[in-house]
Design an enzyme around this catalytic site. Structure first.
Site, mmCIF file in Angstrom:
data_model
loop_
_atom_site.group_PDB
_atom_site.id
_atom_site.type_symbol
_atom_site.label_atom_id
_atom_site.label_comp_id
_atom_site.label_asym_id
_atom_site.label_seq_id
_atom_site.Cartn_x
_atom_site.Cartn_y
_atom_site.Cartn_z
ATOM 1 N N ASP A 121 57.059 194.723 63.692
ATOM 2 C CA ASP A 121 56.082 193.816 63.651
ATOM 3 C C ASP A 121 55.505 194.097 62.273
ATOM 4 O O ASP A 121 55.365 195.106 61.579
ATOM 5 C CB ASP A 121 55.143 193.857 64.504
ATOM 6 C CG ASP A 121 55.303 193.436 65.934
ATOM 7 O OD1 ASP A 121 56.511 192.663 66.003
ATOM 8 O OD2 ASP A 121 54.590 193.572 66.909
ATOM 9 N N LYS B 200 55.613 188.689 61.864
ATOM 10 C CA LYS B 200 55.203 187.242 62.163
ATOM 11 C C LYS B 200 53.621 187.171 61.973
ATOM 12 O O LYS B 200 53.042 188.201 62.048
ATOM 13 C CB LYS B 200 55.525 186.850 63.422
ATOM 14 C CG LYS B 200 56.900 186.511 63.916
ATOM 15 C CD LYS B 200 57.116 186.038 65.263
ATOM 16 C CE LYS B 200 56.208 187.084 66.208
ATOM 17 N NZ LYS B 200 56.660 186.935 67.666
ATOM 18 N N MET C 46 43.922 188.506 68.447
ATOM 19 C CA MET C 46 44.284 187.651 67.556
ATOM 20 C C MET C 46 42.851 186.462 67.618
ATOM 21 O O MET C 46 43.286 185.189 67.674
ATOM 22 C CB MET C 46 45.344 186.545 68.034
ATOM 23 C CG MET C 46 46.605 187.637 67.874
ATOM 24 S SD MET C 46 48.189 186.972 68.465
ATOM 25 C CE MET C 46 48.047 187.217 70.291
HETATM 26 N N1 SAH Z 1 50.909 194.227 71.432
HETATM 27 C C1 SAH Z 1 49.499 194.553 70.561
HETATM 28 C C2 SAH Z 1 48.936 192.963 70.552
HETATM 29 C C3 SAH Z 1 49.664 192.214 69.475
HETATM 30 S S1 SAH Z 1 48.672 190.650 69.216
HETATM 31 C C4 SAH Z 1 48.595 195.711 71.262
HETATM 32 O O1 SAH Z 1 48.978 195.874 72.501
HETATM 33 O O2 SAH Z 1 47.536 195.793 70.588
HETATM 34 C C5 SAH Z 1 48.017 191.145 67.629
HETATM 35 C C6 SAH Z 1 46.538 191.498 67.714
HETATM 36 O O3 SAH Z 1 46.387 192.753 68.152
HETATM 37 C C7 SAH Z 1 45.921 191.329 66.413
HETATM 38 O O4 SAH Z 1 45.758 190.185 66.026
HETATM 39 C C8 SAH Z 1 44.520 192.256 66.727
HETATM 40 O O5 SAH Z 1 43.662 191.171 67.676
HETATM 41 C C9 SAH Z 1 45.104 193.225 67.606
HETATM 42 N N2 SAH Z 1 45.351 194.427 67.055
HETATM 43 C C10 SAH Z 1 46.337 195.136 66.824
HETATM 44 N N3 SAH Z 1 46.276 196.136 66.085
HETATM 45 C C11 SAH Z 1 44.945 196.452 65.858
HETATM 46 C C12 SAH Z 1 44.082 197.020 65.298
HETATM 47 N N4 SAH Z 1 44.708 198.380 64.877
HETATM 48 N N5 SAH Z 1 42.874 197.114 65.154
HETATM 49 C C13 SAH Z 1 42.328 195.919 65.791
HETATM 50 N N6 SAH Z 1 42.934 194.932 66.450
HETATM 51 C C14 SAH Z 1 44.517 195.428 66.482
#
Ligand code: SAH
Length: 465
Positions: A249, A271, A384
């Protein structure tokens, strides 16, 4: 090299230990892993040693050790933690010519006990000639993490197939077979079906190699966590070590990609919400295409692959192609972000449930049960959620949420550039926009950082006093 490492045959032979305290205990924990006969000489012994004696795991003699006790022993340990007794043991050992070790005294010892990583029958011994025990421990920790806990089992099962494997011509084909077993098929079978699954998987692998069936592909859907490589699981690291192809990703950090096997092909399937995107169908096809070539594909997703990761679509594609797969969980952004603000996701008396929400879905801003979310004490973690902040704020206020509900945004959770932005529901916008958040961000509704709570309490206290 002042000390030469060897593996000594100790099965059924005697190892004697003088002492019954902590030093003896530490050595005995190691020695009990062997098939040696252990004798402990101690006038007073720790309860654990007493218990081992009662279970018949060692012999406990409640007296000082004598020269005759050392006769015929393969090793002797002086673990009395007393200079006089240590000196006595050294003298007895010299007299009886039994190699001896005085705990924590390199100069008085004939041998050193290394730090050990035990995956019996695979045993790694680490020594620094006493120069850097701390370093030995950190090397041990690294190896412990790197070597699967199933390695011992895999090796034992592997050993029972050695003869059968001789049907493969010696050299490259036989080496490839074993590499496939230890590198992928064995660990995968164990992760999926436990101990019993290993031998059948190995039998199948051997049949495939004998018939020269092309290698079967496999897909691991791996959670890369929030960005800090230290927050990867051991299994994720192992998958990265074994990968032929890593399809990742946009949010997966370079530090994590660096951990992939050097020869692995790294493919960015990034994406972006509302932005340029690799269509999901294309990603599905990409994964399948590589796996069908017999490759070990790691589909690396930020956080946990099962949280807002469109995992099911990818699994369906992989399943439809008849390719095996496994899911390796990761630390989701909500877990990392809540740790950053010193809170918990659920708390007795505050919230007995927590909701993971997405700010937008394929149709646009995502709709939720706003009425339920607006109740006091509710906690929601919004993924998100940057662009939908005003929408969320409006919906919650409209459904009666308290305008002073705390809202906390954690940007780049767990990374060096982590930022915590604190606000109230009433000023969520424009504060979110003003904060100019570039990185991935997690929004908590109903949670303030622990320190902010303390500050708020202090202010209230000051006002009162
Ligand atoms: N599968 C991922 C989420 C994917 S959707 C998970 O379990 O974390 C992507 C969203 O995840 C981003 O828009 C944000 O809201 C969050 N995200 C992912 N990594 C992050 C990080 N290091 N700090 C804050 N938010 C994060």
């Amino acid at each position: 090299m002042q000390h030469f490492p060897v593996f000594m045959a100790v099965k059924g032979r005697r190892i004697v230990v003088s002492g019954g305290g902590d030093a003896a205990l530490a050595k005995l924990r190691l020695l009990l892993k062997t098939e040696a006969r252990i004798e402990v000489y101690a006038t007073e012994a720790a309860p654990e040693i007493e218990a081992w004696a009662a279970e018949g795991k060692l012999a406990l003699l409640r007296r000082h050790i004598e020269a005759s006790d050392l006769m015929g022993a393969v090793l002797a340990y002086g673990a009395d933690e007393e200079d006089l007794l240590d000196a006595r043991l050294s003298a007895l050992a010299a007299e009886t010519r039994v190699p001896h070790n005085i705990v924590d005294s390199l100069e008085d010892s004939a041998f050193i006990t290394p730090a050990i990583v035990d995956r019996d029958p695979v045993v790694v011994a680490i020594g620094t000639e006493g120069a850097a025990p701390v370093l030995a421990r950190s090397i041990k920790a690294e190896l412990e993490a790197r070597l699967p806990s199933s390695l011992g089992l895999l090796t034992r099962v592997g050993k029972s197939f050695r003869q059968a494997a001789e049907r493969l011509p010696m050299g490259r084909r036989r080496r490839d077979f074993w590499a496939d077993y230890y590198g992928s098929v064995g660990p995968q079978a164990h992760a999926k079906g436990g101990e019993e699954a290993v031998a059948p998987a190995l039998a199948q692998l051997l049949a495939d190699h004998l018939a020269e069936v092309p290698k079967r592909g496999h897909v691991d859907f791996v959670g890369a966590g929030p960005g800090d490589p230290e927050l990867l699981t051991v299994r994720a690291r192992r998958a990265l070590d074994a990968a032929d192809v890593v399809i990742h990703d946009r949010l997966v950090t370079p530090a994590i990609l660096d951990l992939a096997r050097r020869e692995a092909l790294i493919v960015d399937a990034g994406k972006e919400g509302f932005g340029p995107a690799t269509p999901q169908a294309e990603i599905d096809a990409l994964i399948v295409r590589h796996a069908k070539k017999g490759r070990h594909v790691v589909r690396l997703k930020a956080g946990d692959p099962t949280v807002f990761g469109r995992l099911d679509e990818e699994i369906e594609a992989v399943e439809a192609a008849g390719v095996s797969f496994a899911i390796v969980p990761g630390i989701t952004a909500a877990s990392a972000a809540v740790a950053a603000i010193g809170q918990s996701l659920t708390k007795r008396g505050r919230n007995s449930s927590v909701r993971l929400l997405t700010g937008h879905d394929v149709q646009g801003f995502a709709d939720h049960d706003w009425k339920a979310l607006a109740r006091p004490g509710e906690v929601a973690a919004i993924y998100m959620g940057k662009k939908s902040a005003r929408f969320v704020q409006g919906r919650l206020l409209m459904h009666g949420a308290d305008p002073s509900t705390p809202v906390t945004v954690v940007e780049n959770a767990s990374r060096a550039d982590q930022r915590v932005i604190v606000m109230l529901l009433s000023d969520m916008e424009p504060k979110m926009t003003e904060a100019c958040i570039d990185g991935p961000a997690l929004t908590f509704i109903g949670l303030a950082p622990r320190e902010a709570q303390v500050i708020a309490r202090n202010i209230v206290q000051e006002a009162v006093s």
